[in-house]
Design a protein around this motif. Structure first.
Motif, PDB file in Angstrom:
ATOM      1  N   THR A 162       0.813  -1.219   0.000  1.00 33.50           N
ATOM      2  CA  THR A 162       0.000   0.000   0.000  1.00 33.50           C
ATOM      3  C   THR A 162       0.844   1.265   0.000  1.00 33.50           C
ATOM      4  OG1 THR A 162      -0.158  -0.039   2.412  1.00 33.50           O
ATOM      5  CG2 THR A 162      -1.930  -1.111   1.190  1.00 33.50           C
ATOM      6  N   THR A 163       0.288   2.287  -0.624  1.00 38.72           N
ATOM      7  CA  THR A 163       0.823   3.646  -0.587  1.00 38.72           C
ATOM      8  C   THR A 163      -0.300   4.554  -0.100  1.00 38.72           C
ATOM      9  OG1 THR A 163       2.276   3.206  -2.466  1.00 38.72           O
ATOM     10  CG2 THR A 163       1.840   5.518  -1.934  1.00 38.72           C
ATOM     11  N   VAL A 164       0.019   5.498   0.770  1.00 43.82           N
ATOM     12  CA  VAL A 164      -0.983   6.420   1.302  1.00 43.82           C
ATOM     13  C   VAL A 164      -0.693   7.826   0.799  1.00 43.82           C
ATOM     14  CG1 VAL A 164      -1.973   7.450   3.375  1.00 43.82           C
ATOM     15  CG2 VAL A 164      -1.391   5.014   3.351  1.00 43.82           C
ATOM     16  N   ALA A 165      -1.717   8.484   0.264  1.00 50.20           N
ATOM     17  CA  ALA A 165      -1.607   9.890  -0.168  1.00 50.20           C
ATOM     18  C   ALA A 165      -2.842  10.620   0.329  1.00 50.20           C
ATOM     19  CB  ALA A 165      -1.480   9.990  -1.682  1.00 50.20           C
ATOM     20  N   GLN A 166      -2.825  11.012   1.605  1.00 45.96           N
ATOM     21  CA  GLN A 166      -3.963  11.697   2.218  1.00 45.96           C
ATOM     22  C   GLN A 166      -4.117  13.081   1.620  1.00 45.96           C
ATOM     23  OE1 GLN A 166      -6.291  14.205   4.581  1.00 45.96           O
ATOM     24  NE2 GLN A 166      -4.083  14.457   4.653  1.00 45.96           N
ATOM     25  N   THR A 167      -5.314  13.439   1.205  1.00 49.71           N
ATOM     26  CA  THR A 167      -5.539  14.735   0.556  1.00 49.71           C
ATOM     27  C   THR A 167      -6.520  15.629   1.292  1.00 49.71           C
ATOM     28  OG1 THR A 167      -7.295  13.820  -0.843  1.00 49.71           O
ATOM     29  CG2 THR A 167      -5.043  13.751  -1.722  1.00 49.71           C
ATOM     30  N   GLY A 168      -7.237  15.122   2.292  1.00 48.56           N
ATOM     31  CA  GLY A 168      -8.159  15.945   3.070  1.00 48.56           C
ATOM     32  C   GLY A 168      -9.468  16.210   2.354  1.00 48.56           C
ATOM     33  N   THR A 169     -10.265  17.109   2.929  1.00 49.05           N
ATOM     34  CA  THR A 169     -11.579  17.415   2.378  1.00 49.05           C
ATOM     35  C   THR A 169     -11.540  18.497   1.304  1.00 49.05           C
ATOM     36  OG1 THR A 169     -11.940  18.962   4.189  1.00 49.05           O
ATOM     37  CG2 THR A 169     -12.830  16.733   4.455  1.00 49.05           C
ATOM     38  N   ALA A 170     -10.434  19.225   1.215  1.00 51.10           N
ATOM     39  CA  ALA A 170     -10.297  20.265   0.185  1.00 51.10           C
ATOM     40  C   ALA A 170      -8.900  20.163  -0.412  1.00 51.10           C
ATOM     41  CB  ALA A 170     -10.539  21.643   0.777  1.00 51.10           C
ATOM     42  N   PRO A 171      -8.639  19.090  -1.173  1.00 48.32           N
ATOM     43  CA  PRO A 171      -7.283  18.859  -1.677  1.00 48.32           C
ATOM     44  C   PRO A 171      -6.825  19.968  -2.618  1.00 48.32           C
ATOM     45  CG  PRO A 171      -8.853  17.363  -2.722  1.00 48.32           C
ATOM     46  CD  PRO A 171      -9.573  18.035  -1.605  1.00 48.32           C
ATOM     47  N   SER A 172      -5.568  20.304  -2.492  1.00 46.73           N
ATOM     48  CA  SER A 172      -4.979  21.291  -3.392  1.00 46.73           C
ATOM     49  C   SER A 172      -4.756  20.655  -4.762  1.00 46.73           C
ATOM     50  CB  SER A 172      -3.645  21.776  -2.834  1.00 46.73           C
ATOM     51  OG  SER A 172      -2.699  20.704  -2.823  1.00 46.73           O
ATOM     52  N   ASP A 173      -4.551  21.500  -5.758  1.00 49.12           N
ATOM     53  CA  ASP A 173      -4.260  20.983  -7.093  1.00 49.12           C
ATOM     54  C   ASP A 173      -2.991  20.132  -7.078  1.00 49.12           C
ATOM     55  OD1 ASP A 173      -6.487  22.203  -8.143  1.00 49.12           O
ATOM     56  OD2 ASP A 173      -5.411  23.987  -8.826  1.00 49.12           O
ATOM     57  N   ALA A 174      -2.014  20.553  -6.278  1.00 49.23           N
ATOM     58  CA  ALA A 174      -0.766  19.784  -6.193  1.00 49.23           C
ATOM     59  C   ALA A 174      -1.015  18.414  -5.577  1.00 49.23           C
ATOM     60  CB  ALA A 174       0.272  20.553  -5.382  1.00 49.23           C
ATOM     61  N   ALA A 175      -1.874  18.351  -4.540  1.00 49.38           N
ATOM     62  CA  ALA A 175      -2.182  17.069  -3.905  1.00 49.38           C
ATOM     63  C   ALA A 175      -2.950  16.160  -4.864  1.00 49.38           C
ATOM     64  CB  ALA A 175      -2.985  17.300  -2.633  1.00 49.38           C
ATOM     65  N   ILE A 176      -3.856  16.742  -5.635  1.00 52.13           N
ATOM     66  CA  ILE A 176      -4.597  15.954  -6.617  1.00 52.13           C
ATOM     67  C   ILE A 176      -3.642  15.399  -7.672  1.00 52.13           C
ATOM     68  CG2 ILE A 176      -6.324  16.066  -8.449  1.00 52.13           C
ATOM     69  CD1 ILE A 176      -7.807  18.153  -6.731  1.00 52.13           C
ATOM     70  N   ALA A 177      -2.744  16.245  -8.173  1.00 53.99           N
ATOM     71  CA  ALA A 177      -1.785  15.798  -9.186  1.00 53.99           C
ATOM     72  C   ALA A 177      -0.889  14.694  -8.643  1.00 53.99           C
ATOM     73  CB  ALA A 177      -0.946  16.976  -9.653  1.00 53.99           C
ATOM     74  N   ASP A 178      -0.494  14.821  -7.384  1.00 56.70           N
ATOM     75  CA  ASP A 178       0.342  13.792  -6.758  1.00 56.70           C
ATOM     76  C   ASP A 178      -0.416  12.474  -6.644  1.00 56.70           C
ATOM     77  OD1 ASP A 178       2.739  12.919  -5.128  1.00 56.70           O
ATOM     78  OD2 ASP A 178       1.170  12.727  -3.613  1.00 56.70           O
ATOM     79  N   ALA A 179      -1.699  12.543  -6.251  1.00 54.90           N
ATOM     80  CA  ALA A 179      -2.506  11.325  -6.137  1.00 54.90           C
ATOM     81  C   ALA A 179      -2.681  10.657  -7.496  1.00 54.90           C
ATOM     82  CB  ALA A 179      -3.865  11.654  -5.523  1.00 54.90           C
ATOM     83  N   VAL A 180      -2.877  11.456  -8.550  1.00 58.87           N
ATOM     84  CA  VAL A 180      -3.033  10.910  -9.896  1.00 58.87           C
ATOM     85  C   VAL A 180      -1.740  10.202 -10.341  1.00 58.87           C
ATOM     86  CG1 VAL A 180      -3.275  11.541 -12.323  1.00 58.87           C
ATOM     87  CG2 VAL A 180      -4.845  12.491 -10.618  1.00 58.87           C
ATOM     88  N   THR A 181      -0.624  10.823 -10.074  1.00 59.60           N
ATOM     89  CA  THR A 181       0.662  10.203 -10.426  1.00 59.60           C
ATOM     90  C   THR A 181       0.850   8.880  -9.690  1.00 59.60           C
ATOM     91  OG1 THR A 181       1.695  12.350 -10.840  1.00 59.60           O
ATOM     92  CG2 THR A 181       3.176  10.513 -10.360  1.00 59.60           C
ATOM     93  N   LYS A 182       0.521   8.866  -8.414  1.00 63.36           N
ATOM     94  CA  LYS A 182       0.658   7.632  -7.633  1.00 63.36           C
ATOM     95  C   LYS A 182      -0.340   6.574  -8.104  1.00 63.36           C
ATOM     96  CE  LYS A 182       2.648   9.339  -3.288  1.00 63.36           C
ATOM     97  NZ  LYS A 182       3.077  10.683  -3.675  1.00 63.36           N
ATOM     98  N   ALA A 183      -1.536   6.990  -8.501  1.00 67.31           N
ATOM     99  CA  ALA A 183      -2.539   6.030  -8.993  1.00 67.31           C
ATOM    100  C   ALA A 183      -2.030   5.315 -10.247  1.00 67.31           C
ATOM    101  CB  ALA A 183      -3.847   6.744  -9.283  1.00 67.31           C
ATOM    102  N   GLN A 184      -1.357   6.036 -11.104  1.00 70.24           N
ATOM    103  CA  GLN A 184      -0.847   5.444 -12.341  1.00 70.24           C
ATOM    104  C   GLN A 184       0.222   4.394 -12.073  1.00 70.24           C
ATOM    105  OE1 GLN A 184       0.186   9.185 -14.161  1.00 70.24           O
ATOM    106  NE2 GLN A 184      -1.683   9.225 -15.425  1.00 70.24           N
ATOM    107  N   ALA A 185       0.851   4.482 -10.899  1.00 74.98           N
ATOM    108  CA  ALA A 185       1.900   3.533 -10.549  1.00 74.98           C
ATOM    109  C   ALA A 185       1.384   2.369  -9.702  1.00 74.98           C
ATOM    110  CB  ALA A 185       3.019   4.261  -9.806  1.00 74.98           C
ATOM    111  N   ASN A 186       0.081   2.345  -9.431  1.00 74.10           N
ATOM    112  CA  ASN A 186      -0.507   1.281  -8.619  1.00 74.10           C
ATOM    113  C   ASN A 186      -1.532   0.504  -9.424  1.00 74.10           C
ATOM    114  OD1 ASN A 186       0.162   1.380  -5.426  1.00 74.10           O
ATOM    115  ND2 ASN A 186       0.417   3.422  -6.312  1.00 74.10           N
ATOM    116  N   ASP A 187      -1.871  -0.674  -8.927  1.00 72.76           N
ATOM    117  CA  ASP A 187      -2.855  -1.506  -9.614  1.00 72.76           C
ATOM    118  C   ASP A 187      -4.281  -1.040  -9.335  1.00 72.76           C
ATOM    119  OD1 ASP A 187      -0.810  -3.326 -10.548  1.00 72.76           O
ATOM    120  OD2 ASP A 187      -0.716  -4.084  -8.495  1.00 72.76           O
ATOM    121  N   VAL A 188      -4.521  -0.652  -8.093  1.00 69.23           N
ATOM    122  CA  VAL A 188      -5.861  -0.264  -7.649  1.00 69.23           C
ATOM    123  C   VAL A 188      -5.737   0.994  -6.798  1.00 69.23           C
ATOM    124  CG1 VAL A 188      -7.877  -0.919  -6.253  1.00 69.23           C
ATOM    125  CG2 VAL A 188      -6.714  -2.644  -7.649  1.00 69.23           C
ATOM    126  N   THR A 189      -6.690   1.904  -6.946  1.00 66.81           N
ATOM    127  CA  THR A 189      -6.770   3.072  -6.074  1.00 66.81           C
ATOM    128  C   THR A 189      -8.086   3.025  -5.310  1.00 66.81           C
ATOM    129  OG1 THR A 189      -5.391   4.506  -7.442  1.00 66.81           O
ATOM    130  CG2 THR A 189      -6.966   5.595  -5.986  1.00 66.81           C
TER     131      THR A 189
END
Length: 596
Positions: free
Chosen positions: A465-492
């Protein structure tokens, strides 16, 4: 026969009728022989100020009764909670984790004893009724190691009144071990408005009958099984509002027929089940009182409807008087007076204690409020303290907390109960259940603790598992980071929390953007609402969607079990999920829930 004695006998008849064998107060003195005599003897010799003090429920900043805190000095003029008790001689006390007075169950047991030592050694020597808001789910004042449950809407999804009663019994016994004899629960509001910002999953359901059944079950769990006081809230019903009474004054525009059909049944069920206490709501209900006054200050609602029409004889306590809704129309001094005139017995969390205490004293001395009216509330308070054991047995043994709170048996029971609540709303891609093959999973979205708890549960089942907590109002940078990590994982797995909430524009836009951007990767994405189940309406293109109704570790463990097919999803929606912007059009109806 005096008016007070006639009132006392009528009140006593109602209260003693609800006492169940096995949960009577412990070790009362041999004389006086009857509860009425005991309660009235406790009232004898009280000054007017002491009587009024019993009508106030206060709190103190800091984790111990004898520890000074500058915030206490600002609010009360004295530095320690012990000095607050000695100054006001309040009838009640409330614990708040957000105000620095909750550390752990053993600390609370010690704190309770310290407070009661002061209460019983100064002035009138009457113990306080110590309370808290341990609703479970999203409103919890005492976290682990106390046993955690999924909360009201999770119970509504599971549909088991037996489990709801068991959960209340466990919660109540744990609170009692900490010296807490009153829980400001259960929430009896019927959440018929999907855009309700303040109730939501704190309600069992949008169905009045289901809410009534669950409310009655939990009243029995708290009072009959645990022997503490339950408090149904928020009368006359806070389930259909777009406004938060913490910050503004809501209006409920139900007709009288709608109120009788939707809002009243759970409170009637609570009264029939023997509820000891009911909390008021800071809401305007024109069909019950056209004056524009909030229910907390409305004699037609508290005395006319609750007392006379519904026949409630127990304790009426206000919701917190520090909330904006009840302060919107009148000054603090007038609020305290009007609440008593309306029929309230206890005033919770006054924001200006000296002003409000003195205002009530002056109102009695001037004749605006009669002393017999004060005596009526005082007798209710004393009889309730007698019933739940506070009056003669207020102290607890901190050394015994560990054998009652968070025991392996209670934790296992809680897990079993919560396991039944997870609701599978969509599984269009057939992704679930996941196989046992090794895979990399990204856990992202709401909650530092929540995302990590789920990751821990998934890791224990063989996932990387990888954790990328973004909160209730994620910043654009946090969203972009989560998208990048999603592409490197099998399931999000992305967790959302009130992504529907239009009262906070950034929250609405950013959580929805996070989910939509993750879906656009083309990778396998599982969306989970860990609070209100309504979020799916705002990204219905998500092929896989579940609702847990709570974000504690116990709920995340249940979610992991469902994701991996260790248990079949058994929860059924306890509310309609409406189409976004079309509140009367169900997207997923009440009772919907998939399984395998």
């Amino acid at each position: 026969m005096s008016a007070l004695r006639r009132f006392a006998i009528a009140t006593l008849a109602t209260i003693t009728a609800t006492v169940t064998p096995g949960v009577a107060v412990s070790a009362p003195p041999p004389e006086p022989a009857t509860p009425l005599q005991q309660a009235m003897k406790a009232m004898q010799g009280m000054s007017l100020e002491e009587k009024i003090g019993q009508m106030f429920v206060l709190f103190g900043y800091g984790p111990g009764a004898n520890l000074p805190d500058a915030r206490n000095t600002t609010l009360y003029g004295v530095a320690t909670p012990a000095e607050v008790v000695a100054k006001y001689k309040p009838g009640g006390w409330i614990y708040f984790n957000a105000r620095g007075n909750v550390e752990n169950p053993t600390q609370l047991a010690t704190y309770s004893n310290q407070l009661q030592q002061v209460a019983t050694s100064t002035g009138l020597r009457v113990p306080m009724m110590i309370a808290t808001d341990q609703e479970q789910g999203v409103v919890v004042r005492i976290g682990p190691p106390a046993t955690q449950f999924g909360g009201n809407m999770a119970h509504g999804a599971a549909r088991s009144t037996a489990d709801a009663r068991t959960a209340a019994g466990i919660t109540g016994r744990e609170l009692k071990a900490m010296g807490i004899r009153q829980d400001y629960a259960p929430v009896a509001d019927v959440n018929v408005n999907a855009l309700n910002p303040v109730i939501g999953v704190r309600s069992y359901s949008s169905d009045p009958q289901l809410v009534s059944d669950m409310t009655a079950a939990q009243v029995q769990g708290y009072q009959r099984d645990a022997g503490i006081t339950a408090t149904a809230k928020h009368f006359p019903g806070h389930g259909d509002t777009r406004d938060d009474s913490h910050t503004s004054l809501p209006t409920i525009n139900h007709t009288l027929q709608e109120w009788n059909t939707i809002d009243a049944p759970p409170f009637k069920a609570a009264i029939k089940a023997g509820i000891d206490s009911i909390m008021t709501a800071h809401i305007v209900v024109p069909s019950l009182d056209p004056s524009g006054d909030p229910a907390t200050l409305s004699k037609p609602i508290l005395t006319g409807v609750l007392r006379q029409q519904l026949g409630f004889k127990g304790l009426i306590i206000t919701d917190a008087l520090e909330m904006a809704a009840v302060r919107a129309k009148y000054g603090d001094a007038e609020v305290a007076i009007r609440a008593i005139e309306a029929g309230a017995d206890q005033l919770l969390l006054p924001p200006a204690p000296d002003v409000q205490f003195n205002a009530v004293v002056d109102a009695v001395k001037s004749g605006r409020i009669s002393e017999s009216r004060i005596n009526e509330s005082l007798l209710r308070i004393m009889l309730l303290k007698l019933k739940n054991g506070t009056l003669f047995n207020p102290f607890v043994d901190p050394a015994k907390v560990a054998t009652t709170v968070g025991t392996p048996a209670s934790l296992a029971t809680a897990q079993r109960i919560v396991d039944k609540s997870v609701t599978l709303v969509k599984n269009n891609a057939g992704v679930l259940p996941l196989s046992n093959e090794a895979r990399k999973i990204l856990v992202t979205g709401f909650g530092v603790t929540t995302t990590q708890s789920l990751a821990n549960s998934l890791t224990s089942r063989g996932a990387t598992t990888t954790v990328a907590q973004t909160g209730t109002a994620p910043s654009d940078a946090a969203i972009a980071d989560a998208v990048t990590k999603a592409q490197a994982n099998d399931v999000t797995v992305v967790l959302t929390s009130k992504a529907w909430d239009t009262t906070v524009t950034d929250k609405l836009a950013k959580q929805q953007k996070l989910v939509k951007d993750l879906l656009a990767t083309g990778k396998t994405v599982i969306v989970v609402a860990v609070r209100d189940p309504y979020d799916i309406a705002y990204f219905d293109q998500a092929p896989t969607y579940l609702a847990t109704y709570g974000f504690a570790a116990v709920s995340m463990e249940s979610l992991a079990k469902v994701l991996y097919g260790q248990i079949a999803p058994a929860g059924k929606l306890p509310v309609d999920i409406p189409v976004a912007g079309q509140p009367q059009t169900p997207l997923y109806p009440f009772g919907h829930g998939l399984s395998w």
